[in-house]
Design a protein around this motif. Structure first.
Motif, PDB file in Angstrom:
ATOM      1  N   VAL A 104       0.846  -1.188   0.000  1.00  0.00           N
ATOM      2  CA  VAL A 104       0.000   0.000   0.000  1.00  0.00           C
ATOM      3  C   VAL A 104       0.885   1.242   0.000  1.00  0.00           C
ATOM      4  N   ALA A 105       0.599   2.172  -0.896  1.00  0.00           N
ATOM      5  CA  ALA A 105       1.308   3.454  -0.960  1.00  0.00           C
ATOM      6  C   ALA A 105       0.277   4.565  -0.953  1.00  0.00           C
ATOM      7  N   VAL A 106       0.721   5.781  -0.661  1.00  0.00           N
ATOM      8  CA  VAL A 106      -0.205   6.919  -0.631  1.00  0.00           C
ATOM      9  C   VAL A 106       0.430   8.099  -1.346  1.00  0.00           C
ATOM     10  N   ALA A 107      -0.359   8.780  -2.139  1.00  0.00           N
ATOM     11  CA  ALA A 107       0.090   9.982  -2.845  1.00  0.00           C
ATOM     12  C   ALA A 107      -0.819  11.133  -2.481  1.00  0.00           C
ATOM     13  N   ARG A 108      -0.241  12.305  -2.325  1.00  0.00           N
ATOM     14  CA  ARG A 108      -1.047  13.488  -2.046  1.00  0.00           C
ATOM     15  C   ARG A 108      -1.346  14.211  -3.347  1.00  0.00           C
ATOM     16  N   GLY A 109      -2.610  14.359  -3.667  1.00  0.00           N
ATOM     17  CA  GLY A 109      -3.006  15.047  -4.880  1.00  0.00           C
ATOM     18  C   GLY A 109      -4.469  14.773  -5.185  1.00  0.00           C
ATOM     19  N   ARG A 110      -5.001  15.531  -6.115  1.00  0.00           N
ATOM     20  CA  ARG A 110      -6.355  15.290  -6.580  1.00  0.00           C
ATOM     21  C   ARG A 110      -6.314  14.284  -7.722  1.00  0.00           C
ATOM     22  N   THR A 210     -16.787  28.042 -14.289  1.00  0.00           N
ATOM     23  CA  THR A 210     -16.226  27.283 -13.183  1.00  0.00           C
ATOM     24  C   THR A 210     -14.759  27.638 -13.038  1.00  0.00           C
ATOM     25  N   ARG A 211     -14.291  27.632 -11.817  1.00  0.00           N
ATOM     26  CA  ARG A 211     -12.882  27.880 -11.570  1.00  0.00           C
ATOM     27  C   ARG A 211     -12.487  27.179 -10.285  1.00  0.00           C
ATOM     28  N   ARG A 212     -11.208  27.024 -10.107  1.00  0.00           N
ATOM     29  CA  ARG A 212     -10.709  26.364  -8.904  1.00  0.00           C
ATOM     30  C   ARG A 212     -10.639  27.351  -7.759  1.00  0.00           C
ATOM     31  N   THR A 213     -11.056  26.910  -6.614  1.00  0.00           N
ATOM     32  CA  THR A 213     -10.905  27.706  -5.400  1.00  0.00           C
ATOM     33  C   THR A 213      -9.520  27.442  -4.841  1.00  0.00           C
ATOM     34  N   PRO A 214      -9.068  28.240  -3.854  1.00  0.00           N
ATOM     35  CA  PRO A 214      -7.745  27.982  -3.265  1.00  0.00           C
ATOM     36  C   PRO A 214      -7.594  26.562  -2.747  1.00  0.00           C
ATOM     37  N   ASP A 215      -8.678  25.960  -2.216  1.00  0.00           N
ATOM     38  CA  ASP A 215      -8.585  24.605  -1.701  1.00  0.00           C
ATOM     39  C   ASP A 215      -8.438  23.584  -2.814  1.00  0.00           C
ATOM     40  N   ASN A 216      -8.733  23.986  -4.063  1.00  0.00           N
ATOM     41  CA  ASN A 216      -8.684  23.054  -5.173  1.00  0.00           C
ATOM     42  C   ASN A 216      -7.470  23.260  -6.065  1.00  0.00           C
ATOM     43  N   ARG A 217      -6.546  24.093  -5.634  1.00  0.00           N
ATOM     44  CA  ARG A 217      -5.361  24.312  -6.435  1.00  0.00           C
ATOM     45  C   ARG A 217      -4.534  23.037  -6.505  1.00  0.00           C
ATOM     46  N   ARG A 218      -3.755  22.940  -7.559  1.00  0.00           N
ATOM     47  CA  ARG A 218      -2.951  21.744  -7.764  1.00  0.00           C
ATOM     48  C   ARG A 218      -2.047  21.491  -6.564  1.00  0.00           C
ATOM     49  N   GLN A 219      -2.095  20.272  -6.080  1.00  0.00           N
ATOM     50  CA  GLN A 219      -1.260  19.884  -4.949  1.00  0.00           C
ATOM     51  C   GLN A 219       0.000  19.211  -5.469  1.00  0.00           C
ATOM     52  N   ARG A 220       1.117  19.462  -4.823  1.00  0.00           N
ATOM     53  CA  ARG A 220       2.331  18.731  -5.157  1.00  0.00           C
ATOM     54  C   ARG A 220       2.139  17.280  -4.744  1.00  0.00           C
ATOM     55  N   THR A 221       2.360  16.366  -5.665  1.00  0.00           N
ATOM     56  CA  THR A 221       2.120  14.952  -5.420  1.00  0.00           C
ATOM     57  C   THR A 221       3.390  14.290  -4.947  1.00  0.00           C
ATOM     58  N   SER A 222       3.275  13.537  -3.865  1.00  0.00           N
ATOM     59  CA  SER A 222       4.396  12.745  -3.374  1.00  0.00           C
ATOM     60  C   SER A 222       3.864  11.398  -2.987  1.00  0.00           C
ATOM     61  N   ARG A 223       4.726  10.452  -2.776  1.00  0.00           N
ATOM     62  CA  ARG A 223       4.271   9.114  -2.452  1.00  0.00           C
ATOM     63  C   ARG A 223       5.198   8.479  -1.435  1.00  0.00           C
ATOM     64  N   THR A 224       4.675   7.505  -0.760  1.00  0.00           N
ATOM     65  CA  THR A 224       5.469   6.729   0.196  1.00  0.00           C
ATOM     66  C   THR A 224       4.932   5.334   0.228  1.00  0.00           C
ATOM     67  N   SER A 225       5.799   4.377   0.418  1.00  0.00           N
ATOM     68  CA  SER A 225       5.360   2.982   0.496  1.00  0.00           C
ATOM     69  C   SER A 225       4.832   2.658   1.860  1.00  0.00           C
ATOM     70  N   GLY A 226       5.111   3.509   2.855  1.00  0.00           N
ATOM     71  CA  GLY A 226       4.657   3.227   4.201  1.00  0.00           C
ATOM     72  C   GLY A 226       5.584   2.267   4.935  1.00  0.00           C
ATOM     73  N   ARG A 227       6.753   1.981   4.359  1.00  0.00           N
ATOM     74  CA  ARG A 227       7.659   1.053   5.023  1.00  0.00           C
ATOM     75  C   ARG A 227       8.203   1.677   6.291  1.00  0.00           C
ATOM     76  N   LYS A 228       8.269   0.917   7.363  1.00  0.00           N
ATOM     77  CA  LYS A 228       8.823   1.427   8.615  1.00  0.00           C
ATOM     78  C   LYS A 228      10.311   1.670   8.471  1.00  0.00           C
ATOM     79  N   LYS A 229      10.776   2.740   9.090  1.00  0.00           N
ATOM     80  CA  LYS A 229      12.201   2.986   9.120  1.00  0.00           C
ATOM     81  C   LYS A 229      12.852   2.073  10.140  1.00  0.00           C
ATOM     82  N   ALA A 230      14.077   1.652   9.811  1.00  0.00           N
ATOM     83  CA  ALA A 230      14.797   0.766  10.730  1.00  0.00           C
ATOM     84  C   ALA A 230      15.205   1.524  11.969  1.00  0.00           C
TER      85      ALA A 230
END
Length: 230
Positions: A104-110, A210-230
């Protein structure tokens, strides 16, 4: 339902009931029915997905249905998509806490911002938007030959009818199905299933005014595998 992942599912339940409530992702009144109304309700989606598929869960929120589905079906690989930072942070912590590793991984973005970066055999969504809006967000993330599974309530059939023209605009010629999954005799989960098909998708015309509101502006997308750090 969760087999040998029951201890992990229990840990996730506890995290939802504590941190999920404290951070406003779960309402306090939902705690007594987290198992039935939320975890199992989402895990039942596994009945509709073939073995070894990749899943993109749009608007994951507290991880429903994505994390619950991954716990019930360890053979699946799940990508969570969530635009809001506090929910994104919660999801990263949940993945690490219950040790879901690289499954399972997670990315921040719309959804519309990560189209082309992520895709899956199956796209899932729960309590994200009406179908007329959801189709345009989710089907571009679905690979050819795949399908959308949208968890809906009793008004599923009405939503399907109201959104029929949207599928035509997207170039989808399949007929949506309203299906039920879960144990026999149980109320189970109501799902709208839409086949993506093998043809190219068309873009929906942008509605004027229609237009984007500030809450709908493009988000920088990042991801993580969720692996625990040693």
């Amino acid at each position: 339902m969760f087999g040998d992942q029951l201890s992990a599912a229990t840990a996730y339940h506890e995290f939802l009931a504590t941190a999920g409530v404290e951070r406003g992702l779960i309402g306090p009144r939902e705690v007594p029915r987290l198992w039935d109304r939320h975890l199992l309700n989402c895990a039942y989606l596994g009945d509709l997905i073939e073995e070894g598929r990749t899943v993109v869960d749009v608007g994951s929120g507290a991880g429903l249905p994505g994390i619950a589905l991954a716990l019930a079906r360890p053979d699946l690989r799940v990508q969570l998509i969530e635009p809001l930072e506090r929910r994104y942070t919660f999801l990263r912590e949940a993945i690490s806490r219950i040790d879901l590793g690289d499954r399972v991984a997670v990315a921040r973005g719309r959804a519309e911002d990560v189209t082309g970066e992520f895709s899956g055999d199956v796209v899932t969504a729960r309590a994200v938007a009406p179908l007329a809006t959801l189709y345009g967000w989710t089907l571009p993330l679905c690979r050819q030959g795949g399908y959308l599974l949208a968890i809906k309530g009793r008004s599923a059939a009405e939503e399907v009818a109201a959104a029929s023209t949207v599928l035509a605009e997207l170039g989808i010629d399949s007929t949506p199905e309203v299906v039920h999954c879960g144990p026999a005799g149980d109320e189970g989960t109501t799902v709208v299933r839409v086949a993506r098909g093998n043809g190219p998708l068309r873009r929906r015309p942008v509605q004027s005014g229609t237009r984007r509101t500030p809450d709908n502006r493009r988000q920088r997308t990042s991801r993580t595998s969720g692996r625990k750090k040693a």
